[in-house]
Motif scaffolding. Structure first.
Motif, PDB file in Angstrom:
ATOM      1  N   TRP A  97     -10.425  56.607  39.691  1.00 15.40           N
ATOM      2  CA  TRP A  97     -10.199  55.758  38.535  1.00 15.40           C
ATOM      3  C   TRP A  97      -8.900  56.205  37.884  1.00 15.40           C
ATOM      4  O   TRP A  97      -8.374  57.276  38.186  1.00 15.40           O
ATOM      5  N   HIS A  98      -8.380  55.386  36.990  1.00 17.78           N
ATOM      6  CA  HIS A  98      -7.218  55.789  36.200  1.00 17.78           C
ATOM      7  C   HIS A  98      -7.291  55.116  34.845  1.00 17.78           C
ATOM      8  O   HIS A  98      -7.998  54.139  34.659  1.00 17.78           O
ATOM      9  N   LEU A  99      -6.564  55.662  33.924  1.00 16.44           N
ATOM     10  CA  LEU A  99      -6.455  55.109  32.580  1.00 16.44           C
ATOM     11  C   LEU A  99      -5.038  54.563  32.434  1.00 16.44           C
ATOM     12  O   LEU A  99      -4.070  55.281  32.685  1.00 16.44           O
ATOM     13  N   ALA A 100      -4.912  53.297  32.061  1.00 11.74           N
ATOM     14  CA  ALA A 100      -3.598  52.675  31.891  1.00 11.74           C
ATOM     15  C   ALA A 100      -3.232  52.674  30.413  1.00 11.74           C
ATOM     16  O   ALA A 100      -4.019  52.237  29.576  1.00 11.74           O
ATOM     17  N   LEU A 101      -2.036  53.175  30.112  1.00 15.28           N
ATOM     18  CA  LEU A 101      -1.533  53.232  28.739  1.00 15.28           C
ATOM     19  C   LEU A 101      -0.308  52.336  28.611  1.00 15.28           C
ATOM     20  O   LEU A 101       0.635  52.459  29.403  1.00 15.28           O
ATOM     21  N   ARG A 102      -0.302  51.456  27.618  1.00 15.79           N
ATOM     22  CA  ARG A 102       0.879  50.638  27.345  1.00 15.79           C
ATOM     23  C   ARG A 102       1.865  51.495  26.566  1.00 15.79           C
ATOM     24  O   ARG A 102       1.504  52.107  25.557  1.00 15.79           O
ATOM     25  N   VAL A 103       3.110  51.562  27.025  1.00 11.51           N
ATOM     26  CA  VAL A 103       4.115  52.430  26.417  1.00 11.51           C
ATOM     27  C   VAL A 103       5.385  51.634  26.117  1.00 11.51           C
ATOM     28  O   VAL A 103       5.601  50.561  26.675  1.00 11.51           O
ATOM     29  N   THR A 104       6.216  52.203  25.243  1.00  7.83           N
ATOM     30  CA  THR A 104       7.485  51.547  24.922  1.00  7.83           C
ATOM     31  C   THR A 104       8.650  52.118  25.715  1.00  7.83           C
ATOM     32  O   THR A 104       9.638  51.431  25.934  1.00  7.83           O
ATOM     33  N   ASP A 105       8.564  53.384  26.130  1.00  2.21           N
ATOM     34  CA  ASP A 105       9.651  54.016  26.884  1.00  2.21           C
ATOM     35  C   ASP A 105       9.049  54.828  28.025  1.00  2.21           C
ATOM     36  O   ASP A 105       8.814  56.033  27.898  1.00  2.21           O
ATOM     37  N   LEU A 106       8.795  54.161  29.140  1.00  4.47           N
ATOM     38  CA  LEU A 106       8.177  54.772  30.305  1.00  4.47           C
ATOM     39  C   LEU A 106       8.969  55.985  30.796  1.00  4.47           C
ATOM     40  O   LEU A 106       8.405  57.041  31.069  1.00  4.47           O
ATOM     41  N   ASP A 107      10.285  55.858  30.890  1.00  4.67           N
ATOM     42  CA  ASP A 107      11.118  56.946  31.415  1.00  4.67           C
ATOM     43  C   ASP A 107      11.030  58.201  30.553  1.00  4.67           C
ATOM     44  O   ASP A 107      10.964  59.318  31.070  1.00  4.67           O
ATOM     45  N   GLU A 108      11.003  58.035  29.234  1.00  2.76           N
ATOM     46  CA  GLU A 108      10.917  59.190  28.337  1.00  2.76           C
ATOM     47  C   GLU A 108       9.575  59.895  28.484  1.00  2.76           C
ATOM     48  O   GLU A 108       9.512  61.130  28.507  1.00  2.76           O
ATOM     49  N   ILE A 109       8.485  59.146  28.594  1.00  2.00           N
ATOM     50  CA  ILE A 109       7.172  59.771  28.747  1.00  2.00           C
ATOM     51  C   ILE A 109       7.073  60.487  30.096  1.00  2.00           C
ATOM     52  O   ILE A 109       6.528  61.582  30.184  1.00  2.00           O
ATOM     53  N   VAL A 110       7.635  59.902  31.139  1.00  3.29           N
ATOM     54  CA  VAL A 110       7.650  60.577  32.452  1.00  3.29           C
ATOM     55  C   VAL A 110       8.393  61.898  32.343  1.00  3.29           C
ATOM     56  O   VAL A 110       7.917  62.934  32.809  1.00  3.29           O
ATOM     57  N   ARG A 111       9.562  61.887  31.689  1.00  7.08           N
ATOM     58  CA  ARG A 111      10.353  63.125  31.527  1.00  7.08           C
ATOM     59  C   ARG A 111       9.566  64.172  30.734  1.00  7.08           C
ATOM     60  O   ARG A 111       9.460  65.329  31.137  1.00  7.08           O
ATOM     61  N   ALA A 112       8.994  63.768  29.615  1.00  4.98           N
ATOM     62  CA  ALA A 112       8.262  64.715  28.767  1.00  4.98           C
ATOM     63  C   ALA A 112       7.007  65.239  29.461  1.00  4.98           C
ATOM     64  O   ALA A 112       6.623  66.398  29.273  1.00  4.98           O
ATOM     65  N   SER A 113       6.382  64.422  30.253  1.00  2.82           N
ATOM     66  CA  SER A 113       5.139  64.806  30.929  1.00  2.82           C
ATOM     67  C   SER A 113       5.353  65.883  31.990  1.00  2.82           C
ATOM     68  O   SER A 113       4.444  66.667  32.273  1.00  2.82           O
ATOM     69  N   ARG A 114       6.532  65.922  32.575  1.00  5.41           N
ATOM     70  CA  ARG A 114       6.832  66.944  33.604  1.00  5.41           C
ATOM     71  C   ARG A 114       6.621  68.354  33.073  1.00  5.41           C
ATOM     72  O   ARG A 114       6.102  69.218  33.777  1.00  5.41           O
ATOM     73  N   ASP A 115       7.018  68.598  31.827  1.00  6.55           N
ATOM     74  CA  ASP A 115       6.870  69.931  31.228  1.00  6.55           C
ATOM     75  C   ASP A 115       5.408  70.327  31.075  1.00  6.55           C
ATOM     76  O   ASP A 115       5.101  71.491  30.876  1.00  6.55           O
ATOM     77  N   TRP A 116       4.500  69.367  31.143  1.00  4.63           N
ATOM     78  CA  TRP A 116       3.069  69.606  30.964  1.00  4.63           C
ATOM     79  C   TRP A 116       2.317  69.598  32.292  1.00  4.63           C
ATOM     80  O   TRP A 116       1.090  69.597  32.328  1.00  4.63           O
ATOM     81  N   GLY A 117       3.047  69.547  33.413  1.00  3.12           N
ATOM     82  CA  GLY A 117       2.418  69.605  34.733  1.00  3.12           C
ATOM     83  C   GLY A 117       2.045  68.256  35.319  1.00  3.12           C
ATOM     84  O   GLY A 117       1.357  68.186  36.333  1.00  3.12           O
ATOM     85  N   TRP A 118       2.491  67.170  34.712  1.00  6.75           N
ATOM     86  CA  TRP A 118       2.218  65.831  35.244  1.00  6.75           C
ATOM     87  C   TRP A 118       3.370  65.420  36.147  1.00  6.75           C
ATOM     88  O   TRP A 118       4.528  65.677  35.842  1.00  6.75           O
ATOM     89  N   ARG A 119       3.031  64.783  37.266  1.00 10.14           N
ATOM     90  CA  ARG A 119       4.043  64.356  38.226  1.00 10.14           C
ATOM     91  C   ARG A 119       3.873  62.868  38.558  1.00 10.14           C
ATOM     92  O   ARG A 119       2.764  62.347  38.531  1.00 10.14           O
ATOM     93  N   VAL A 120       4.982  62.237  38.908  1.00  5.05           N
ATOM     94  CA  VAL A 120       4.930  60.842  39.351  1.00  5.05           C
ATOM     95  C   VAL A 120       4.249  60.815  40.711  1.00  5.05           C
ATOM     96  O   VAL A 120       4.591  61.601  41.605  1.00  5.05           O
ATOM     97  N   ARG A 121       3.288  59.927  40.869  1.00  8.57           N
ATOM     98  CA  ARG A 121       2.502  59.852  42.108  1.00  8.57           C
ATOM     99  C   ARG A 121       3.287  59.140  43.205  1.00  8.57           C
ATOM    100  O   ARG A 121       3.258  59.546  44.350  1.00  8.57           O
ATOM    101  N   GLY A 122       3.919  58.048  42.925  1.00 10.65           N
ATOM    102  CA  GLY A 122       4.719  57.294  43.890  1.00 10.65           C
ATOM    103  C   GLY A 122       6.121  57.155  43.343  1.00 10.65           C
ATOM    104  O   GLY A 122       6.907  58.092  43.367  1.00 10.65           O
TER     105      GLY A 122
END
Length: 157
Positions: A97-122
């Motif tokens: 399963w996954h949780l979908a979040l509507r965001v205003t700046d996808l690229d910024e959240i991806v960048r910030a998430s890297r520092d927390w151990g989150w990675r882009v899947r594809g």
């Protein structure tokens, strides 16, 4: 076999989405600092109520409730029983399963998430035909706990 209609059961909405995590404090910080959720409270639970509800004898968990825009996320870190496992399905595996979040700046959240151990899947994808909103940008993030988040940036109207 005849299936019974569920319309008469009057589902009113979603109360919360619960996610099992390995480090509750790390995840609380991520959900607050990167995704902007508010911590409503924490507790450690165990005993008859969670045992009855889950069917897991001896279950204990640290629990945190976070909210944003009327949506509630329950993060829980199981601490007992000792034989618990980590489930890391791929998006195509049955039961994932996954949780979908509507965001205003996808690229910024991806960048910030890297520092927390989150990675882009594809990779970041753009909706080119229905049923989704044409022009929306989508990406899956995942972490070592097996949690998958989908970020959805709608096109500017």
């Amino acid at each position: 076999m005849t299936r019974r209609s569920t319309q008469s059961q009057n589902v009113l909405g979603i109360v919360h989405t619960a996610i099992a995590v390995s480090d509750i404090h790390h995840q609380i910080d991520f959900w607050q600092q990167v995704l902007g959720f508010k911590l409503d409270g924490m507790a450690e639970i165990g005993g008859p109520l969670p045992e009855d509800e889950t069917g897991v004898p001896g279950i204990r968990s640290k629990v945190a409730m976070l909210t944003k825009h009327g949506q509630t996320i329950e993060l829980y870190q199981p601490t007992a029983p000792a034989d618990r496992q980590t489930y890391r399905p791929r998006p195509v595996d049955i039961g994932s399963w996954h949780l979908a979040l509507r965001v205003t700046d996808l690229d910024e959240i991806v960048r910030a998430s890297r520092d927390w151990g989150w990675r882009v899947r594809g990779k970041v994808a753009v909706v080119e035909e229905g049923p989704g909103p044409i022009g929306a940008r989508l990406v899956y993030l995942h972490n070592d706990d097996g949690t998958i988040l989908e970020l959805v940036q709608l096109p500017q109207s």
